[in-house]
Design a protein around this motif. Structure first.
Motif, PDB file in Angstrom:
ATOM      1  N   LEU A  92       5.439   2.270  11.489  1.00 39.71           N
ATOM      2  CA  LEU A  92       3.898   2.733  11.942  1.00 39.71           C
ATOM      3  C   LEU A  92       3.497   3.846  10.885  1.00 39.71           C
ATOM      4  CD1 LEU A  92       4.069   3.062  15.638  1.00 39.71           C
ATOM      5  CD2 LEU A  92       2.695   1.662  14.251  1.00 39.71           C
ATOM      6  N   PRO A  93       4.427   4.900  10.269  1.00 39.06           N
ATOM      7  CA  PRO A  93       3.941   5.713   9.312  1.00 39.06           C
ATOM      8  C   PRO A  93       3.519   4.995   8.061  1.00 39.06           C
ATOM      9  CG  PRO A  93       5.754   6.824  10.395  1.00 39.06           C
ATOM     10  CD  PRO A  93       5.620   5.368  11.058  1.00 39.06           C
ATOM     11  N   LEU A  94       4.568   4.005   7.697  1.00 41.27           N
ATOM     12  CA  LEU A  94       4.382   3.362   6.632  1.00 41.27           C
ATOM     13  C   LEU A  94       3.191   2.553   6.539  1.00 41.27           C
ATOM     14  CD1 LEU A  94       5.599   2.495   3.597  1.00 41.27           C
ATOM     15  CD2 LEU A  94       6.588   0.606   5.055  1.00 41.27           C
ATOM     16  N   ILE A  95       3.082   1.484   7.543  1.00 44.86           N
ATOM     17  CA  ILE A  95       1.594   1.127   7.722  1.00 44.86           C
ATOM     18  C   ILE A  95       0.367   2.028   7.535  1.00 44.86           C
ATOM     19  CG2 ILE A  95       0.125  -0.412   9.455  1.00 44.86           C
ATOM     20  CD1 ILE A  95       2.870  -1.324  10.351  1.00 44.86           C
ATOM     21  N   ILE A  96       0.283   3.320   8.354  1.00 46.55           N
ATOM     22  CA  ILE A  96      -0.627   4.169   8.161  1.00 46.55           C
ATOM     23  C   ILE A  96      -0.969   4.630   6.634  1.00 46.55           C
ATOM     24  CG2 ILE A  96      -1.516   6.407   8.986  1.00 46.55           C
ATOM     25  CD1 ILE A  96      -0.356   5.692  11.670  1.00 46.55           C
ATOM     26  N   LYS A  97       0.193   4.901   6.115  1.00 43.10           N
ATOM     27  CA  LYS A  97       0.007   5.344   4.481  1.00 43.10           C
ATOM     28  C   LYS A  97      -0.530   4.183   3.847  1.00 43.10           C
ATOM     29  CE  LYS A  97       3.938   8.650   4.536  1.00 43.10           C
ATOM     30  NZ  LYS A  97       5.025   8.827   4.025  1.00 43.10           N
ATOM     31  N   LEU A  98       0.020   3.023   4.055  1.00 43.94           N
ATOM     32  CA  LEU A  98      -0.595   1.766   3.293  1.00 43.94           C
ATOM     33  C   LEU A  98      -2.005   1.510   3.506  1.00 43.94           C
ATOM     34  CD1 LEU A  98       2.193  -0.854   3.587  1.00 43.94           C
ATOM     35  CD2 LEU A  98       1.403   0.415   1.518  1.00 43.94           C
ATOM     36  N   LEU A  99      -2.415   1.752   4.680  1.00 42.38           N
ATOM     37  CA  LEU A  99      -3.959   1.528   5.075  1.00 42.38           C
ATOM     38  C   LEU A  99      -4.792   2.557   4.351  1.00 42.38           C
ATOM     39  CD1 LEU A  99      -3.946   0.523   8.935  1.00 42.38           C
ATOM     40  CD2 LEU A  99      -4.640  -0.986   6.939  1.00 42.38           C
ATOM     41  N   ARG A 100      -4.334   3.919   4.069  1.00 39.48           N
ATOM     42  CA  ARG A 100      -5.002   5.009   3.727  1.00 39.48           C
ATOM     43  C   ARG A 100      -5.205   4.874   2.407  1.00 39.48           C
ATOM     44  NH1 ARG A 100      -3.343  10.530   6.844  1.00 39.48           N
ATOM     45  NH2 ARG A 100      -4.580  10.159   8.596  1.00 39.48           N
ATOM     46  N   THR A 128      -4.973   1.921   0.714  1.00 36.62           N
ATOM     47  CA  THR A 128      -5.693   0.882  -0.014  1.00 36.62           C
ATOM     48  C   THR A 128      -7.181   0.972   0.428  1.00 36.62           C
ATOM     49  OG1 THR A 128      -4.916  -0.247   2.050  1.00 36.62           O
ATOM     50  CG2 THR A 128      -3.764  -0.690   0.069  1.00 36.62           C
ATOM     51  N   THR A 129      -7.416   1.517   1.726  1.00 35.63           N
ATOM     52  CA  THR A 129      -8.936   1.254   2.135  1.00 35.63           C
ATOM     53  C   THR A 129      -9.675   2.841   1.708  1.00 35.63           C
ATOM     54  OG1 THR A 129      -8.512   2.279   4.382  1.00 35.63           O
ATOM     55  CG2 THR A 129      -8.220  -0.143   4.106  1.00 35.63           C
ATOM     56  N   GLY A 130      -8.899   3.832   1.596  1.00 36.56           N
ATOM     57  CA  GLY A 130      -9.565   5.208   1.216  1.00 36.56           C
ATOM     58  C   GLY A 130     -10.105   5.749   2.475  1.00 36.56           C
ATOM     59  N   VAL A 131      -9.515   5.502   3.655  1.00 34.28           N
ATOM     60  CA  VAL A 131     -10.050   6.084   4.828  1.00 34.28           C
ATOM     61  C   VAL A 131      -9.657   7.782   5.008  1.00 34.28           C
ATOM     62  CG1 VAL A 131      -9.521   6.134   7.440  1.00 34.28           C
ATOM     63  CG2 VAL A 131      -9.409   4.055   6.423  1.00 34.28           C
ATOM     64  N   ASN A 132      -8.666   7.997   4.193  1.00 33.79           N
ATOM     65  CA  ASN A 132      -8.583   9.439   4.092  1.00 33.79           C
ATOM     66  C   ASN A 132      -9.390  10.229   3.101  1.00 33.79           C
ATOM     67  OD1 ASN A 132      -7.447   8.521   1.786  1.00 33.79           O
ATOM     68  ND2 ASN A 132      -5.905   9.778   1.643  1.00 33.79           N
ATOM     69  N   ARG A 133     -10.332   9.523   2.595  1.00 34.98           N
ATOM     70  CA  ARG A 133     -11.288  10.358   1.689  1.00 34.98           C
ATOM     71  C   ARG A 133     -12.659  10.473   2.722  1.00 34.98           C
ATOM     72  NH1 ARG A 133     -10.933   6.221  -2.277  1.00 34.98           N
ATOM     73  NH2 ARG A 133      -8.796   5.794  -2.129  1.00 34.98           N
ATOM     74  N   VAL A 134     -12.733  11.492   3.076  1.00 34.78           N
ATOM     75  CA  VAL A 134     -14.108  11.934   4.133  1.00 34.78           C
ATOM     76  C   VAL A 134     -15.185  12.606   2.918  1.00 34.78           C
ATOM     77  CG1 VAL A 134     -14.906  13.106   5.804  1.00 34.78           C
ATOM     78  CG2 VAL A 134     -12.680  12.182   6.043  1.00 34.78           C
ATOM     79  N   PRO A 135     -16.283  12.063   2.940  1.00 37.18           N
ATOM     80  CA  PRO A 135     -17.323  12.634   1.996  1.00 37.18           C
ATOM     81  C   PRO A 135     -17.477  14.132   2.414  1.00 37.18           C
ATOM     82  CG  PRO A 135     -18.117  10.551   2.924  1.00 37.18           C
ATOM     83  CD  PRO A 135     -16.898  11.013   3.732  1.00 37.18           C
ATOM     84  N   GLY A 136     -17.595  15.220   1.336  1.00 32.24           N
ATOM     85  CA  GLY A 136     -17.935  16.474   1.651  1.00 32.24           C
ATOM     86  C   GLY A 136     -16.507  17.281   2.253  1.00 32.24           C
ATOM     87  N   ALA A 137     -15.486  16.601   2.328  1.00 30.61           N
ATOM     88  CA  ALA A 137     -14.390  17.314   2.986  1.00 30.61           C
ATOM     89  C   ALA A 137     -13.598  18.196   2.005  1.00 30.61           C
ATOM     90  CB  ALA A 137     -13.461  16.199   3.648  1.00 30.61           C
ATOM     91  N   SER A 138     -13.737  17.765   0.937  1.00 27.79           N
ATOM     92  CA  SER A 138     -12.877  18.630  -0.129  1.00 27.79           C
ATOM     93  C   SER A 138     -13.899  19.460  -0.953  1.00 27.79           C
ATOM     94  CB  SER A 138     -12.116  17.856  -0.863  1.00 27.79           C
ATOM     95  OG  SER A 138     -12.940  17.108  -1.734  1.00 27.79           O
ATOM     96  N   PHE A 139     -13.379  20.481  -1.553  1.00 22.30           N
ATOM     97  CA  PHE A 139     -14.135  21.302  -2.434  1.00 22.30           C
ATOM     98  C   PHE A 139     -14.740  20.611  -3.513  1.00 22.30           C
ATOM     99  CE2 PHE A 139     -14.662  24.733  -5.678  1.00 22.30           C
ATOM    100  CZ  PHE A 139     -15.562  25.331  -5.199  1.00 22.30           C
ATOM    101  N   ASP A 140     -13.737  19.814  -3.988  1.00 14.89           N
ATOM    102  CA  ASP A 140     -14.249  19.187  -5.435  1.00 14.89           C
ATOM    103  C   ASP A 140     -15.292  18.225  -5.126  1.00 14.89           C
ATOM    104  OD1 ASP A 140     -12.356  20.646  -6.833  1.00 14.89           O
ATOM    105  OD2 ASP A 140     -10.726  18.838  -6.320  1.00 14.89           O
ATOM    106  N   ALA A 141     -15.535  17.698  -4.002  1.00 16.57           N
ATOM    107  CA  ALA A 141     -16.341  16.632  -3.354  1.00 16.57           C
ATOM    108  C   ALA A 141     -18.053  17.286  -3.883  1.00 16.57           C
ATOM    109  CB  ALA A 141     -16.452  15.988  -2.264  1.00 16.57           C
ATOM    110  N   LYS A 142     -18.206  18.615  -3.794  1.00 11.46           N
ATOM    111  CA  LYS A 142     -19.498  19.268  -3.748  1.00 11.46           C
ATOM    112  C   LYS A 142     -19.723  19.429  -5.240  1.00 11.46           C
ATOM    113  CE  LYS A 142     -18.669  22.028   0.298  1.00 11.46           C
ATOM    114  NZ  LYS A 142     -18.332  23.273   0.865  1.00 11.46           N
ATOM    115  N   LEU A 143     -19.037  19.755  -6.248  1.00 14.86           N
ATOM    116  CA  LEU A 143     -19.314  19.867  -7.573  1.00 14.86           C
ATOM    117  C   LEU A 143     -18.892  18.991  -8.448  1.00 14.86           C
ATOM    118  CD1 LEU A 143     -18.053  23.649  -7.889  1.00 14.86           C
ATOM    119  CD2 LEU A 143     -20.336  23.073  -7.416  1.00 14.86           C
TER     120      LEU A 143
END
Length: 141
Positions: free
Chosen positions: A60-68, A70-85
């Protein structure tokens, strides 16, 4: 796809227990004659079922890591400081206007008001013998 050394190593380390459990399952099924009836006949049925469940839990953790990864699910718009600038962009924050603060101070000084007019020290002082606030726990007599 955003890959880094940490993500790749995490996926590789996640494969180790899955490969080991898969090898054990392959071995036990081979000992049982390659069929589910053979495995149950020699008494390895609960072992194979338990290994399958443990293997799924490790997967299960491996499947979740692979999904994140490949799909970019862990990248939420505006969630990081770098996304603003954007690169080379300067942050513009509202600054403290010292001239306005000094002008306000001088107006109050000329009017005869000294210090902050909103604070009254007599109101903030606690009563000398005020009752203790109620608290949880046992009551003392």
């Amino acid at each position: 796809m955003n890959t880094s050394l940490g993500k790749v190593l995490g996926i590789m380390v996640g494969l180790i227990p899955i490969l080991y459990i898969g090898w054990l399952l392959y071995y036990f099924v081979g000992v049982g004659g390659g069929t589910a009836e053979g495995v149950a006949g020699i008494g390895l049925g609960p072992t194979v079922i338990g290994l399958s469940i443990v293997g799924l839990l490790f997967a299960l953790p491996l499947i979740i890591k692979l999904l994140r990864a490949t799909t970019g699910v862990n990248r939420v718009p505006g969630a990081s400081f770098d996304a603003k600038l954007k690169p080379g962009e300067v942050v513009v924050e509202p600054e403290f206007d010292a001239d306005a603060a000094f002008a306000s101070y001088m107006r109050k000084r000329e009017a005869g008001v000294v210090g902050d007019v909103t604070v009254d020290p007599a109101d903030d002082a606690p009563a000398p013998f005020s009752q203790r606030p109620a608290s949880f726990g046992r009551k003392t007599i």
